[in-house]
Structure formats: C-alpha cells, structure tokens
Scaffold this active site. Structure first.
Site, PDB file in Angstrom:
ATOM      1  N   HIS A 548       0.836  -1.202   0.000  1.00 36.71           N
ATOM      2  CA  HIS A 548       0.000   0.000   0.000  1.00 36.71           C
ATOM      3  C   HIS A 548       0.875   1.257   0.000  1.00 36.71           C
ATOM      4  O   HIS A 548       0.581   2.235   0.687  1.00 36.71           O
ATOM      5  CB  HIS A 548      -0.934   0.009   1.217  1.00 36.71           C
ATOM      6  CG  HIS A 548      -2.002  -1.032   1.179  1.00 36.71           C
ATOM      7  ND1 HIS A 548      -2.771  -1.368   2.283  1.00 36.71           N
ATOM      8  CD2 HIS A 548      -2.449  -1.823   0.168  1.00 36.71           C
ATOM      9  CE1 HIS A 548      -3.631  -2.320   1.955  1.00 36.71           C
ATOM     10  NE2 HIS A 548      -3.453  -2.609   0.672  1.00 36.71           N
ATOM     11  N   ASN A 593      -7.155   0.057   3.474  1.00 32.95           N
ATOM     12  CA  ASN A 593      -6.818  -0.215   2.077  1.00 32.95           C
ATOM     13  C   ASN A 593      -7.122   1.023   1.238  1.00 32.95           C
ATOM     14  O   ASN A 593      -8.219   1.561   1.298  1.00 32.95           O
ATOM     15  CB  ASN A 593      -7.642  -1.391   1.551  1.00 32.95           C
ATOM     16  CG  ASN A 593      -7.601  -2.586   2.478  1.00 32.95           C
ATOM     17  OD1 ASN A 593      -8.127  -2.517   3.582  1.00 32.95           O
ATOM     18  ND2 ASN A 593      -6.995  -3.656   2.042  1.00 32.95           N
TER      19      ASN A 593
END
EC number: 1.1.3.10
Length: 622
Positions: A548, A593
C-alpha cells in the site's frame, strides 16, 4: 547506502559512470505507433487521451473518458494472462475457491520485488574451475545502492494487464476524515459531501458490498463472538468487499475488468466508443515542450519487437503505480536521477519521491476454539454415533430457543448427515470469514479478520483450513520528508529503467507507538477466537509487504506549501495536460486499504478533464 572503502561498490559509486538509461538522449523523431488492427473502424494514430497502466485506477479513467466520447489508448508493460475477461481476478475459478491456499502460489508468481540489496554471502565451495565473482556489483537483479537497513524489503509490483487487481483481497473501505486528503479547504461538511459522492460512484464501479458473506457460518461465528466480547466498545462488520456472490459457494471477485471491460472499441457492444489496449509495451518517458507547460508525446518500447514509438495525445494520464509513475517521471526529467542531494534539489517536482508512506503490518493465525466449534451444532438433536445404524441429526425449524437461523441449522444438519466421516460440523464449502472493525481515532488501524490468500500465510495440509482465522492489522505511517523513493543513475532494472531504491524507516513517536498498540490489540482480540497456529504466532511483517505504498507523488493545494506534486484534480503542477493516478497521490497517514480512495480521486480528475478538454469527432466506419 553507507559503504566502506573495502566494498567494491564504494569506488564504483564515485565514478562518473552513468547507466544507458541515464545517458540516453530523449529522442524526438520516433515513429508513431500503428494501430493494433488497422481494420478497426474509427482507428487512427493520434489519441485524445493516453493512459499508462491498466489496473483499477487506469480503468477508472478509461471508463469515465471512453463513455464520455474520448478516443483513448491504454499501454501496459504487462501481458494479458487472465483468460477471456481481460484483467479479471484470477481467483474467479472454482479450483481456487475450493482451496484458497493454492492461490498463494499464484500471488507469489506475480509479484516482483522492487529493490533487493546485494546478498554478500560468498559461495566458497564452487569448483576451482568455475568462474567466481570478485565483486558485489549486480547479480540476480540485486541493487548495490540499497541500504538493507532502510529498505521496504517486502515491496513488490505486478506486471500484468489488470495489475494487482488480478490477485488482490478486494477490500474497499472508505477513509474517514482523519485518513482522507482534503479536497475542500476550511469546510469539513463540503469536503464530506464531495467525498461521499466520489466514494459512492467508485463503489458502484467496483460492486462493493457488505453482505456477500451474510450466510457464512464461519463468518458469523467470528463476527458474533467479537461483537459479544467488545459490546459497547467496538463495532464489527463485514469487510467492505468488491465482489458479487453468484451462488452460495462461488464469489466473483472484482478487478480492473469489473471497472472497465478492456476489449478494444468500436465493437459490437460499443459501436460508438473508441478504445485500444496495447499490452507488453514499456512506457519510458513523457516528452515536455520547450516551456515546460505541457506534454507533447509519450515514448514507448514494444517489448516483443523492440521497436520504439512516439505517441501523441491531448491528455496524458500515468496510472502505473506508486513506484512506476515516479520512475517514469524521473526518467522524463522530473525530480532527479541519482541519490537525493538536499543541497541541489531538482527544478521540476522537487518533492517527487519524498514523504513516502507504507503501512506497518502485524499478522497471526488462530485455530478456532473448541467452544466456538461446538456452538455450531448447538441447535442439533443428535442420536447415536456417526456411521452407526440409527444415527440422526435434526433440529426444530423456527424454534424460539434456537441460537442460530434456519439457514445455518439446515446447512449443519445436511453436512453432519451426508458427511458422517467429517469430525467438523462446518460444511466443506462454507464461505470464509470476512470480518473487520474499522479504523477509528481510539484504535487508528485497519483490521482484516478473515481467511484469504496472500504471498504468505499458507496453511499446512495437516490443519483443516476451516478452523483457521487470519489476522492482519494495518497501521498508519506519518509522512516524513526523509522517507524517500529515488532512482539510480548507475543501475537499471530488468526493463532498462532507472533502478528504484528506498530510503525508509518507520518514524519514531506516534507511528511506532501505534504499531506497538496495534500488535497488542491483535494479540488480545485473536485470543478470544482461539489459540495461535504454530508457525504463525503474532509478528511484525517485512516493511512493504502490505503493498500500500503511498505519497510518492503527493496531492495538495499548493506545490510549495504542501510539499506535493499534483493538485486536487491529480494534475501535475505547472503542466496543463499531465495527470497522475493511484495511491502515490495520497499524502496522508492512512491505515485502511487505499484503492477505493485512489479510484475516487481518479473520478474527480476525470471531471476536470471533461470540463477542460474536448473529445475529437467520431467518424463511423464507412
């Protein structure tokens, strides 16, 4: 990387040597790229928009702009390897949904590490006749400029059409105010409103839902237990998932293909749309005009033929990921090649590759407790022993004393009768748990309490996977200028582009303390579900393994005041037709996320493009 004079790379690094990529003069006379099929109606060479990258963010730009009448070309360094649906999720096969652990190998095969330090272990047992290296320059794709103490060792990229969406978890939570970038200054309510509008549209593109696992026994077992244990303290729910349940045992996981069908257009289904996908194409640089106010062309290399071409368009959109967007820009004269020098900052995009963030990750696996497993069949009346004559399992439908709904009890009864050889009362095809307690100020981390395939965490064959619960908690990282992604002027990667190098450490203070608190939270919470699986005890995972990476080309209102590269429409400062998409835009400390947020920013960017650039006329085939 700090090297000593005894390291062979020490002297080499001080030479004037430059890699071929660093030396290469920007060609200005490359031929235009021919169409993939000259018989396609409406095809010609110049495009309204070119998009680099075919993941969900690139597909968001494609969907928004193609449907608005723009002529769009998309280029990706990867090839098509996901079957009939281009860029589809590879977990959409019965085989992997029946055995999720087999999918681990698919993920591992797709990921390519970004920066690998030189392994200085010497093999001194080779035959004396074998050639042996006398230096530690470059071997097996290693990076001698990478300091192993400041690396994101788990950071990797996926080079296929569809990108990481061909194997991702499909978790698509919204960011709260604390995690989101500001889109409206000094007006929180207006900012909330625009984010809600963008998120709602992005969720519709991804088919995000929170009810696909409502009739999973394991899911409800974990969800209800945690809700009971933390009543009045924490809220638990299904992870927001980009997925569609097709039947009780099969889920269609969303991907780039869900956002936009990557078939060339015009076609029978879209006779008035214009789109072409070019796989296996390396995008090497964008060419700036003399006044540094616009991009004039995109230089690409066909990886199959080796030919190079110049692509012209009105709008250029880079959505190749947080690493490769930055790499392409640096190779185009933005930022600067070579180790960052604070005394000599670059003129164009001086903050490119600075203030990068990556989440901390703690992980463990638990085996569900006997108490939980026994509770699965608590409504059953069991007579006799499995396998013996007269054995029966029954329940009273709709009884007020039942602890479980009828759909649950029916599944358990059928399984216990039809599979008397199985000691577990949970059906073989019962969907996995997908539970979360969302990021909140008192617990500023994102949680995924589930059973899924990653590049790690496979379960050995001796343990029944139905008993296993995965715990993944993601912590936020404060953006710090000293955390950087930079690109070598001496070393190139496998695609002959400047080698990425990380200079990163999790900051002391808030970031580190929250990571420790997150670990404690996971340990306490997971113990309420069962005991730890041997080999998967609570642990911090390699930096970068979350995948990420953010902040490599940060978004803000003012380039200098906010230390950023793009404005809130994702347009590069100073350039009227260059846009960046992806998690690299997100400048904040976030734990959840980021894909849905990056997609929302892309939708906003498309609104700007549609207001400021006019599609070329469409000429139907004669």
């Amino acid at each position: 990387m700090s090297t000593s004079s005894s390291d062979p790379f020490y002297n080499f690094a001080k030479t004037s040597f430059k890699s071929a990529a660093a030396q290469k003069a920007s060609a200005t006379s490359l031929p235009p790229l021919p169409g993939p099929d000259q018989k396609v109606p409406g095809m010609d060479i110049k495009y309204d928009v070119v998009i680099v990258g075919s993941g969900p963010i690139g597909c968001t730009y494609a969907r928004e702009l193609v449907e608005a009448g723009y002529k769009v070309a998309m280029f990706d360094i990867g090839e098509i390897d996901s079957g009939l649906k281009i860029g589809a999720h590879k977990k959409n096969t019965v085989e992997y949904q029946k055995n999720i652990d087999k999918f681990v190998n698919v993920i591992q095969g797709q990921l390519m590490s970004v920066s690998v330090p030189v392994n200085k272990l010497v093999v001194d047992t080779l035959s004396p006749t074998s050639w042996q290296a006398s230096t530690f320059f470059v071997r097996n794709g290693s990076n001698p400029e990478q300091d192993p103490l400041r690396n994101l060792s788990g950071q990797a990229v996926t080079r296929v059409v569809g990108g990481m969406s061909t194997h991702w978890t499909c978790a698509t939570p919204r960011f709260d105010r604390e995690q989101r970038p500001l889109l409206v200054k000094d007006d929180p309510d207006a900012d909330d409103a625009i984010w809600d509008q963008l998120y709602t549209k992005a969720e519709s593109y991804f088919k995000t839902g929170t009810d696909q696992f409502n009739e999973s026994i394991r899911h409800n077992l974990v969800l209800n237990k945690l809700a009971e244990e933390y009543k009045g303290q924490r809220t638990f729910q299904q992870i927001p998932l980009a997925a569609t349940r097709r039947n009780p045992t099969f889920v269609e996981w969303s991907s780039a293909n869900t956002v936009f069908d990557l078939q060339n257009r015009p076609n029978i289904d879209a006779p008035e749309e214009r789109f072409n996908l070019f796989p296996a194409v390396a995008c090497e640089r964008v060419m700036r005009n003399a006044s540094n106010t616009a991009i004039e062309s995109l230089h690409i290399r066909d990886l199959i033929s080796g030919d190079r071409f110049a692509i012209q368009a009105d709008v250029y959109v880079l959505t190749a990921g947080a690493v490769h967007n930055t790499q392409l820009l640096v190779n185009s004269g933005f930022g600067k090649l070579g180790r960052p020098d604070p005394a000599n900052p670059p003129e164009l995009l001086p903050f490119l590759g600075s203030y990068i963030t990556e989440q901390s990750l703690v992980f463990c696996q638990t085996v569900m407790s006997t108490e939980l497993i026994d509770s699965v069949k608590s409504d059953m009346t069991i007579i006799g022993n499995p396998g013996e004559l007269g054995y029966s399992v029954s329940y009273m439908p709709g009884a007020s004393t039942n602890k479980h709904p009828d759909w649950w009890n029916e599944k358990v009864q059928n399984h216990m009768m039809q599979h008397q050889e199985d000691p577990l009362p949970i059906p073989f095809e019962d969907p996995e748990p997908q539970v979360t307690t969302l990021f909140q100020p008192s617990h500023p981390w994102h949680t995924q309490i589930h059973r899924d395939a990653f590049s790690y965490g496979a379960v050995q064959q001796s343990i029944d996977s139905r008993l296993i619960v995965d715990w993944r908690f993601f912590g936020r990282t404060e953006p710090k200028e000293e955390n950087k992604l930079w690109f070598s002027d001496k070393i190139t990667d496998a695609y002959n582009m400047p080698q990425p190098t990380f200079d990163f450490r999790f900051p002391a203070g808030r970031t580190s303390q929250e990571a420790e608190d997150m670990m404690t939270d996971m340990c306490v919470m997971s113990a309420k579900i069962g005991g730890f699986l041997p080999g998967s005890l609570p642990q911090f995972m390699e930096p970068g393994l979350v995948l990420h990476l953010g902040g490599t080309h940060r978004m803000g209102f003012d380039e200098q005041e906010d230390n950023c590269c793009v404005d809130t429409d994702s347009r590069v400062f100073g350039f009227n037709n260059l846009f960046l998409g992806g998690c690299g835009n997100i400048p904040t400390a976030y734990g959840a996320n980021p894909t849905l947020t990056a997609m929302s920013l892309a939708i906003k960017s498309c609104e700007y493009i549609k207001k400021n650039f006019t599609p070329s006329p469409f000429t139907p085939a004669q």
